[in-house]
Design a protein around this motif. Structure first.
Motif, PDB file in Angstrom:
ATOM      1  N   GLU A  29      15.527  11.561   4.394  1.00 61.35           N
ATOM      2  CA  GLU A  29      16.912  11.419   4.862  1.00 61.35           C
ATOM      3  C   GLU A  29      17.177   9.997   5.355  1.00 61.35           C
ATOM      4  N   ILE A  30      16.267   9.445   6.112  1.00 59.59           N
ATOM      5  CA  ILE A  30      16.428   8.083   6.631  1.00 59.59           C
ATOM      6  C   ILE A  30      16.499   7.075   5.491  1.00 59.59           C
ATOM      7  N   LEU A  31      15.601   7.220   4.529  1.00 60.49           N
ATOM      8  CA  LEU A  31      15.555   6.248   3.436  1.00 60.49           C
ATOM      9  C   LEU A  31      16.782   6.351   2.542  1.00 60.49           C
ATOM     10  N   ASN A  32      17.221   7.559   2.267  1.00 65.90           N
ATOM     11  CA  ASN A  32      18.408   7.712   1.428  1.00 65.90           C
ATOM     12  C   ASN A  32      19.641   7.113   2.096  1.00 65.90           C
ATOM     13  N   ALA A  33      19.715   7.214   3.413  1.00 67.87           N
ATOM     14  CA  ALA A  33      20.839   6.599   4.115  1.00 67.87           C
ATOM     15  C   ALA A  33      20.805   5.079   3.977  1.00 67.87           C
ATOM     16  N   ARG A  34      19.614   4.490   3.980  1.00 63.45           N
ATOM     17  CA  ARG A  34      19.477   3.044   3.815  1.00 63.45           C
ATOM     18  C   ARG A  34      19.730   2.605   2.376  1.00 63.45           C
ATOM     19  N   LEU A  35      19.423   3.481   1.435  1.00 63.87           N
ATOM     20  CA  LEU A  35      19.510   3.113   0.025  1.00 63.87           C
ATOM     21  C   LEU A  35      20.898   3.327  -0.568  1.00 63.87           C
ATOM     22  N   PHE A  36      21.795   3.981   0.154  1.00 66.05           N
ATOM     23  CA  PHE A  36      23.128   4.266  -0.376  1.00 66.05           C
ATOM     24  C   PHE A  36      23.908   2.960  -0.537  1.00 66.05           C
ATOM     25  N   THR A  37      24.126   2.577  -1.762  1.00 70.09           N
ATOM     26  CA  THR A  37      24.819   1.321  -2.053  1.00 70.09           C
ATOM     27  C   THR A  37      25.355   1.371  -3.471  1.00 70.09           C
ATOM     28  N   SER A  38      26.403   0.589  -3.743  1.00 72.23           N
ATOM     29  CA  SER A  38      26.983   0.559  -5.088  1.00 72.23           C
ATOM     30  C   SER A  38      26.265  -0.429  -5.997  1.00 72.23           C
ATOM     31  N   SER A  39      25.487  -1.334  -5.409  1.00 72.89           N
ATOM     32  CA  SER A  39      24.778  -2.327  -6.207  1.00 72.89           C
ATOM     33  C   SER A  39      23.320  -1.893  -6.397  1.00 72.89           C
ATOM     34  N   ARG A  40      22.561  -2.703  -7.099  1.00 72.69           N
ATOM     35  CA  ARG A  40      21.152  -2.394  -7.307  1.00 72.69           C
ATOM     36  C   ARG A  40      20.359  -2.651  -6.026  1.00 72.69           C
ATOM     37  N   THR A  41      19.498  -1.709  -5.694  1.00 69.19           N
ATOM     38  CA  THR A  41      18.599  -1.857  -4.555  1.00 69.19           C
ATOM     39  C   THR A  41      17.183  -1.573  -5.024  1.00 69.19           C
ATOM     40  N   LYS A 210      -2.764  14.419   5.572  1.00 66.90           N
ATOM     41  CA  LYS A 210      -2.212  14.968   4.344  1.00 66.90           C
ATOM     42  C   LYS A 210      -0.972  15.811   4.637  1.00 66.90           C
ATOM     43  N   LEU A 211       0.106  15.515   3.919  1.00 64.22           N
ATOM     44  CA  LEU A 211       1.374  16.241   4.019  1.00 64.22           C
ATOM     45  C   LEU A 211       1.967  16.208   5.426  1.00 64.22           C
ATOM     46  N   ALA A 212       1.560  15.252   6.226  1.00 67.03           N
ATOM     47  CA  ALA A 212       2.115  15.098   7.580  1.00 67.03           C
ATOM     48  C   ALA A 212       2.376  13.620   7.837  1.00 67.03           C
ATOM     49  N   PRO A 213       3.256  13.007   7.044  1.00 71.64           N
ATOM     50  CA  PRO A 213       3.495  11.572   7.185  1.00 71.64           C
ATOM     51  C   PRO A 213       4.356  11.255   8.404  1.00 71.64           C
ATOM     52  N   ALA A 214       4.327  10.009   8.789  1.00 71.41           N
ATOM     53  CA  ALA A 214       5.230   9.525   9.836  1.00 71.41           C
ATOM     54  C   ALA A 214       5.709   8.144   9.419  1.00 71.41           C
ATOM     55  N   LEU A 215       6.929   7.822   9.807  1.00 71.53           N
ATOM     56  CA  LEU A 215       7.554   6.557   9.442  1.00 71.53           C
ATOM     57  C   LEU A 215       8.026   5.861  10.710  1.00 71.53           C
ATOM     58  N   VAL A 216       7.847   4.558  10.781  1.00 72.72           N
ATOM     59  CA  VAL A 216       8.340   3.784  11.909  1.00 72.72           C
ATOM     60  C   VAL A 216       8.994   2.529  11.356  1.00 72.72           C
ATOM     61  N   SER A 217      10.067   2.102  11.990  1.00 79.14           N
ATOM     62  CA  SER A 217      10.713   0.874  11.528  1.00 79.14           C
ATOM     63  C   SER A 217       9.785  -0.307  11.761  1.00 79.14           C
ATOM     64  N   GLY A 218       9.909  -1.313  10.891  1.00 77.35           N
ATOM     65  CA  GLY A 218       9.080  -2.500  11.047  1.00 77.35           C
ATOM     66  C   GLY A 218       9.325  -3.188  12.372  1.00 77.35           C
ATOM     67  N   LYS A 219      10.567  -3.200  12.804  1.00 77.57           N
ATOM     68  CA  LYS A 219      10.895  -3.829  14.078  1.00 77.57           C
ATOM     69  C   LYS A 219      10.181  -3.118  15.226  1.00 77.57           C
ATOM     70  N   ALA A 220      10.197  -1.775  15.214  1.00 75.65           N
ATOM     71  CA  ALA A 220       9.538  -1.015  16.272  1.00 75.65           C
ATOM     72  C   ALA A 220       8.027  -1.174  16.205  1.00 75.65           C
ATOM     73  N   LEU A 221       7.485  -1.181  14.996  1.00 77.05           N
ATOM     74  CA  LEU A 221       6.040  -1.367  14.837  1.00 77.05           C
ATOM     75  C   LEU A 221       5.602  -2.687  15.450  1.00 77.05           C
ATOM     76  N   ARG A 222       6.283  -3.754  15.094  1.00 73.26           N
ATOM     77  CA  ARG A 222       5.888  -5.067  15.604  1.00 73.26           C
ATOM     78  C   ARG A 222       6.083  -5.167  17.104  1.00 73.26           C
ATOM     79  N   ALA A 223       7.130  -4.535  17.621  1.00 71.47           N
ATOM     80  CA  ALA A 223       7.318  -4.519  19.074  1.00 71.47           C
ATOM     81  C   ALA A 223       6.203  -3.736  19.754  1.00 71.47           C
ATOM     82  N   GLY A 224       5.796  -2.617  19.144  1.00 67.44           N
ATOM     83  CA  GLY A 224       4.725  -1.815  19.714  1.00 67.44           C
ATOM     84  C   GLY A 224       3.404  -2.567  19.735  1.00 67.44           C
ATOM     85  N   LEU A 225       3.104  -3.282  18.671  1.00 65.88           N
ATOM     86  CA  LEU A 225       1.874  -4.071  18.635  1.00 65.88           C
ATOM     87  C   LEU A 225       1.923  -5.206  19.652  1.00 65.88           C
TER      88      LEU A 225
END
Length: 581
Positions: A29-41, A210-225
């Protein structure tokens, strides 16, 4: 006694609770919201080797509604070409190779990569997905995801799932050869490739479970590190059985009681351990090496970074032979040997700190005075050929080992722990470079003979390290340094040939420490619980328990360790290691 050792320590990241997601449905759901565009992504999903591509193909890709999907591995060189390219690094040895200096692009056919780029450029509208290890070589990505997992999980997949090496159909090779290829080649190449990607990635995809992925934004990842470099933290320990393994850790750390034994606990090996970052309700598991790759100066300090680059040079681990057997009799290569033969620029000097010991425990250390090198080598060769057992009583010092003893083991010194000891091994990080000289006629857990490396070992043994020299230089070199009300500090090593300094603090009152611009690694070797805090309130109080190893980044500066919980009013002790200036 109830186990207090924390097997799953976390870093709670502040300020980014809404920047991480759990499960394929939420991720899609998160990725599809980011990918919604009329141009090529162009969505690039680059991967560390060992990521389950089939899971991505089944759970992620169908939900993205792409007009073109490309697996970058279609442009990879075939197995035969890779084998020819890597032959000098792989060698014929079952355990040892030569460190790779390859770039990932060398593993791909340049013409095929160019054809993939042309296919991408031909698309004018809609979503294009490029995925697989090295995907960013085909396109930088309008949206970049890096799919990652720790090296320890990769090793588990090699054992459990017979995972092949990347670019090879070798699942039937024994685990030592597959690990060798990963250690000397894949992990080196992919760490070089992923470091710049992590600096700009829009998301990191945690594929550890396996079958239990998690996603974090790059900005949050770098802030966490970055936040991790400002406070004490622990990496996630992992435990492994062995032919000589014991029973102490099983009881002390509340491990699986049905396991036959536990030989090792890798309590601070950032190249292979995980780091757990918590973002609100979501826990992200990443290689702790990612912290070293992205923030080495704050973590290691300027001088250590200048000397070691993006390598964490200090390792703490446990060797449990209580209720077990002797370790293999072994020696580590001297610096020039490891440089010339394996491409590593520093060697595995180490020490044994005895956490617990049974009454008859010993450490084998150095040769007996008067030993004839050729006679000992002949006896070792005869033992390796199965003609007779190695006569260790004739050639090797057996030194009684007691709780809180510290044995120093500079490279070139023959050694091993005997049965009945719980060893905290404090060492430099090149942890694979052990030359076994004698293994007490055992086979490995895989049923195969354990490899012995006499040809290497005889080249590096320092025969001058005899009985008197060992007692004078390597056994309990305890030097009182300072004391005040409620504490005292002792220097316990290491030897002058070793770059790691160690100090032991006994304390019943708060003790103030300072990183002095370099990373500190500590273990609570006596006492149930202590708290690490900042005299200026720079970080939240951090609780540690008996036998837990913890890291103080160089950037922390001043910190304080005090008794806590039931340990208030009692005497505790820490052992601290850092890189000498």
């Amino acid at each position: 006694m109830q186990a207090t050792y924390n097997k799953f320590p976390e870093v709670a990241v502040q300020g980014y609770d809404d920047q991480a997601w759990q499960g394929w449905q939420s991720i899609n759901e998160i990725l599809n919201a980011r990918l919604f565009t009329s141009s090529r992504t162009v969505l690039v999903v680059d991967c560390y080797p060992g990521v389950r591509l089939q899971e991505l193909e089944q759970q992620l890709l169908p939900a993205l509604n792409s007009v073109l999907t490309i697996n970058v591995e279609t442009a990879r060189l075939d197995e035969q070409a890779l084998q020819q390219m890597l032959a000098a690094n792989l060698t014929d040895d079952r355990v040892f190779g030569v460190l790779s200096c390859h770039r990932l692009s060398a593993f791909f056919d340049a013409e095929k990569l160019n054809l993939l780029r042309q296919q991408i450029d031909a698309v004018k509208h809609g979503v294009v997905v490029v995925y697989g290890p090295g995907a960013a070589l085909a396109h930088p990505g309008d949206l970049l995801i890096y799919a990652d997992l720790p090296r320890w999980e990769i090793q588990q997949r090699m054992r459990r799932d017979r995972l092949s090496n990347w670019g090879a159909d070798n699942q039937h090779e024994d685990i030592l050869r597959r690990y060798k290829r990963a250690f000397f080649i894949e992990w080196r190449v992919f760490d070089r490739h992923k470091t710049p990607l992590l600096r700009r990635a829009d998301y990191l995809l945690d594929t550890t479970r396996k079958l239990a992925p998690a996603l974090v934004s790059g900005k949050a990842l770098r802030a966490g590190l970055q936040q991790t470099t400002t406070r004490p933290f622990r990496v996630v320990p992992f435990f492994d059985p062995g032919v000589w393994g014991g029973q102490w850790m099983k009881r002390q750390f509340d491990l699986d009681p049905s396991a036959p034994n536990y030989a090792w606990c890798f309590d601070c090996v950032p190249e292979e351990n995980s780091l757990l970052l918590r973002f609100g309700a979501v826990r992200i598991e990443i290689p702790s090496q990612d912290l070293v790759l992205l923030y080495p100066r704050a973590l290691l300090g300027e001088k250590v970074h200048a000397r070691f680059g993006t390598e964490f040079p200090i390792r703490f681990d446990f060797l449990d032979t209580i209720g077990g057997q002797n370790l293999s009799f072994q020696v580590h290569p001297v610096t020039e040997y490891i440089q010339q033969h394996f491409g590593m620029h520093y060697t595995q000097d180490e020490s044994y700190y005895i956490l617990e010991a049974e009454p008859e425990a010993v450490v084998y250390l150095g040769v007996k005075t008067g030993t004839d090198p050729q006679a000992m080598l002949a006896d070792l060769r005869a033992a390796a050929q199965g003609k007779r057992a190695f006569d260790d009583e004739r050639f090797v010092n057996r030194i009684p080992a007691r709780k809180h003893d510290h044995f120093l083991i500079p490279a070139g010194t023959v050694h091993c722990s005997g049965a009945g000891a719980m060893v905290l091994e404090i060492s430099a990080t090149p942890y694979i470079f052990t030359f076994k000289l004698w293994d007490w006629a055992r086979v490995g857990l895989d049923g195969l003979p354990r490899p012995v490396h006499l040809d290497h070992g005889e080249q590096v043994i320092d025969w001058s390290r005899d009985t008197q020299w060992v007692y004078d230089h390597l056994v309990n070199r305890i030097e009182p340094l300072a004391e005040s009300a409620g504490w005292r500090e002792e220097r316990t090593g290491l030897h002058e040939r070793e770059f790691i300094e160690t100090r032991r603090h006994w304390f019943s009152a708060p003790v103030t420490h300072h990183t002095q611009g370099g990373v500190n690694v500590l273990n609570l070797v006596e006492g149930a619980e202590a708290v690490v805090d900042s005299p200026t309130g720079a970080f939240a109080p951090f609780h540690v328990h008996y036998a837990e190893t913890f890291i103080i980044p160089a950037a922390v500066g001043e910190y304080r360790i005090s008794p806590a919980g039931n340990s208030v009013g009692r005497q505790l002790a820490t052992i601290k290691a850092w890189v000498r200036g």
